[in-house]
Every structure is written in structure tokens, then in C-alpha cells.
Design a protein around this motif. Structure first.
Motif, PDB file in Angstrom:
ATOM      1  N   PRO A 134      -5.665   0.943   0.325  1.00 19.51           N
ATOM      2  CA  PRO A 134      -5.785  -0.614   0.540  1.00 19.51           C
ATOM      3  C   PRO A 134      -6.392  -1.108  -0.472  1.00 19.51           C
ATOM      4  O   PRO A 134      -7.679  -0.760  -1.025  1.00 19.51           O
ATOM      5  CB  PRO A 134      -6.371  -0.481   1.998  1.00 19.51           C
ATOM      6  N   ASP A 138      -6.789  -5.737   2.817  1.00 22.76           N
ATOM      7  CA  ASP A 138      -5.717  -5.113   3.415  1.00 22.76           C
ATOM      8  C   ASP A 138      -6.085  -4.195   4.840  1.00 22.76           C
ATOM      9  O   ASP A 138      -7.067  -3.876   4.746  1.00 22.76           O
ATOM     10  CB  ASP A 138      -5.145  -3.961   2.501  1.00 22.76           C
ATOM     11  N   THR A 142      -2.977   0.740   4.813  1.00 26.40           N
ATOM     12  CA  THR A 142      -2.110   0.241   3.726  1.00 26.40           C
ATOM     13  C   THR A 142      -2.170   1.526   2.467  1.00 26.40           C
ATOM     14  O   THR A 142      -3.246   1.729   2.159  1.00 26.40           O
ATOM     15  CB  THR A 142      -2.661  -0.905   3.086  1.00 26.40           C
ATOM     16  N   ARG A 144      -0.715   1.516  -1.375  1.00 28.44           N
ATOM     17  CA  ARG A 144      -0.111   0.643  -2.136  1.00 28.44           C
ATOM     18  C   ARG A 144       0.478   1.381  -3.450  1.00 28.44           C
ATOM     19  O   ARG A 144      -0.230   2.414  -4.066  1.00 28.44           O
ATOM     20  CB  ARG A 144      -1.273  -0.273  -2.868  1.00 28.44           C
ATOM     21  N   LEU A 178       2.811   1.584   5.956  1.00 25.15           N
ATOM     22  CA  LEU A 178       2.312   0.344   5.475  1.00 25.15           C
ATOM     23  C   LEU A 178       2.336   0.390   4.036  1.00 25.15           C
ATOM     24  O   LEU A 178       1.409   1.064   3.553  1.00 25.15           O
ATOM     25  CB  LEU A 178       1.002  -0.006   6.224  1.00 25.15           C
ATOM     26  N   PRO A 190       1.076  -6.203   2.348  1.00 26.56           N
ATOM     27  CA  PRO A 190       1.437  -4.979   3.043  1.00 26.56           C
ATOM     28  C   PRO A 190       2.313  -5.163   4.064  1.00 26.56           C
ATOM     29  O   PRO A 190       2.179  -5.913   5.014  1.00 26.56           O
ATOM     30  CB  PRO A 190       0.025  -4.362   3.527  1.00 26.56           C
TER      31      PRO A 190
END
Length: 214
Positions: A134, A138, A142, A144, A178, A190
Motif C-alpha cells: 500500500p 492506502d 492494498t 499496487r 484490493l 484502491p
């Protein structure tokens, strides 16, 4: 008509029929041959079924893990032994989750093993794709990606969503994960991506709005 005359007439008709057959074949682009033609093996049907008997490694870290691959026009799960780290404490923090996510992503990028290939499985996950934890602000779960989720091929996105969402090491609940794009800025907010039966049957559902039911 004598027998000899009748025989000659029959021979002429037989020869004429043979010439007509040869001409017809030539007109269709077929060359007559007396040599048997081997058309090769018939088409092989994908079974989309495996029975993994790969041994676990001696480190004790490998465990049967569910990953999702493409077979035909739909996505299905297979189980294979993958070495995944265990959390040092009872609680899995962001760093641990990223380590697990990277191991799962690498398994998808490696593609199917020999048995899975024979069963008709493939993988569409890009080899250059990366995953990070994250960003600032976030939620902790999360993950990414180095590419916007919606910019990925639908099949690849389904593979990632369902593999992550079904991972117990990622605290997966079998439904959602997420995800966001690269970086906290410009990578989007997210969003929860659900692994649904509809997207497994038709991966294009992965490009529906995040969180939409299917």
C-alpha cells in the motif's frame, strides 16, 4: 453384340469414367496419388484437469497452493506446490503480504508446468508485471500493481484477482482483493476486485466497474 464387342465397350466406358474423375480432381486442386496419405494425429482436446504429484521441497515451506490459469476460453484453478513464507508473528503485516503476493505473481508469470500444459492450460500474466504494498493513505490490504489493473488483458486480471483473493496467506476470503495501479499518486484509488463465477466463465467481466457484481 458379341462378347468381344461388349467387352471393348465396357472398357471404353471405364476409361472415360476414370478420365472424368481425374479431371474433376484436378479442377478441385487435388492431385491423384497411389501413395497413402498420413493426415497426422487428430485434434487433441483440452481436459482442463490435472493431478499434481510434484514433490514438496525439503525446506517445508512449499505447500499446495491454488493458482488460476486459462484453459480454453475460461479460467480455472489448479493446485501446485509453491514455497510461501510464513509470518514471523501471528499477524500478517503489509511487508509479509507483499512477499506472498510476489511469490504468487511469479507462479502465474512462470506459466503452466508440463502437466498443466498437457491439460490445455496457459497463462496471460505479463512477465514484467510487479506488485507492491500500500501507498501512503492506502488501506493495509492494498496491493499496487506496476500497471493499471484495467490496462491488463482481462484474462490476466482474472488470474491475478482470483489467485490473490483465494490465498489464505493474503487473508483472502475467496471473493475480493484490493488492487490499484502504480504509486499512490496517479495510480488510482484502491478498489475491491471480486473473483466471481461469471468472470471465470467469461474473463471480460474483469473489465466491469470495480466492485460490480457479476
Amino acid at each position: 453384340m458379341s462378347a468381344r464387342t461388349a467387352g471393348r465397350a465396357l472398357a471404353r466406358r471405364t476409361a472415360a469414367a476414370a478420365l472424368l474423375l481425374a479431371a474433376t480432381a484436378a479442377a478441385c486442386g487435388i492431385r491423384p496419388t497411389d501413395v497413402p496419405v498420413d493426415a497426422g494425429p487428430g485434434p487433441v482436446r483440452s481436459t482442463c484437469e490435472t493431478e499434481s504429484d510434484a514433490p514438496l521441497d525439503d525446506s517445508g515451506d512449499a505447500e499446495e497452493t491454488e493458482v488460476f490459469l486459462l484453459c480454453g476460453s475460461h479460467v480455472e484453478s489448479v493446485e501446485r506446490p509453491i514455497s510461501l513464507p510464513r509470518p514471523e508473528t501471528g499477524e500478517a503485516g503489509p511487508d509479509y503480504r507483499v512477499t506472498v503476493a510476489r511469490a504468487l505473481l511469479s507462479a502465474l508469470q512462470a506459466g503452466p508446468d508440463a502437466e498443466e500444459t498437457d491439460a490445455g492450460f496457459t497463462s496471460a500474466v505479463p512477465g514484467a508485471l510487479q506488485v507492491a504494498g500500500p501507498g501512503e493513505g492506502d488501506p493495509q490490504p492494498t496491493l499496487r500493481l506496476s500497471q493499471e489493473p484495467k490496462a491488463l488483458p482481462a484474462v490476466a486480471l482474472v488470474q491475478i484477482i482470483c489467485t490473490f483473493a483465494n490465498s489464505e496467506r493474503l487473508d483472502g476470503n475467496g471473493r475480493t482483493v484490493l488492487l490499484a495501479g502504480p504509486g499512490a499518486s496517479g495510480g488510482g484509488t484502491p478498489e475491491p476486485y471480486a473473483c466471481t463465477p461469471a468472470m471465470l466463465s467469461d474473463p471480460e467481466f474483469a473489465h466491469a466497474p470495480p466492485g460490480a457484481s457479476a
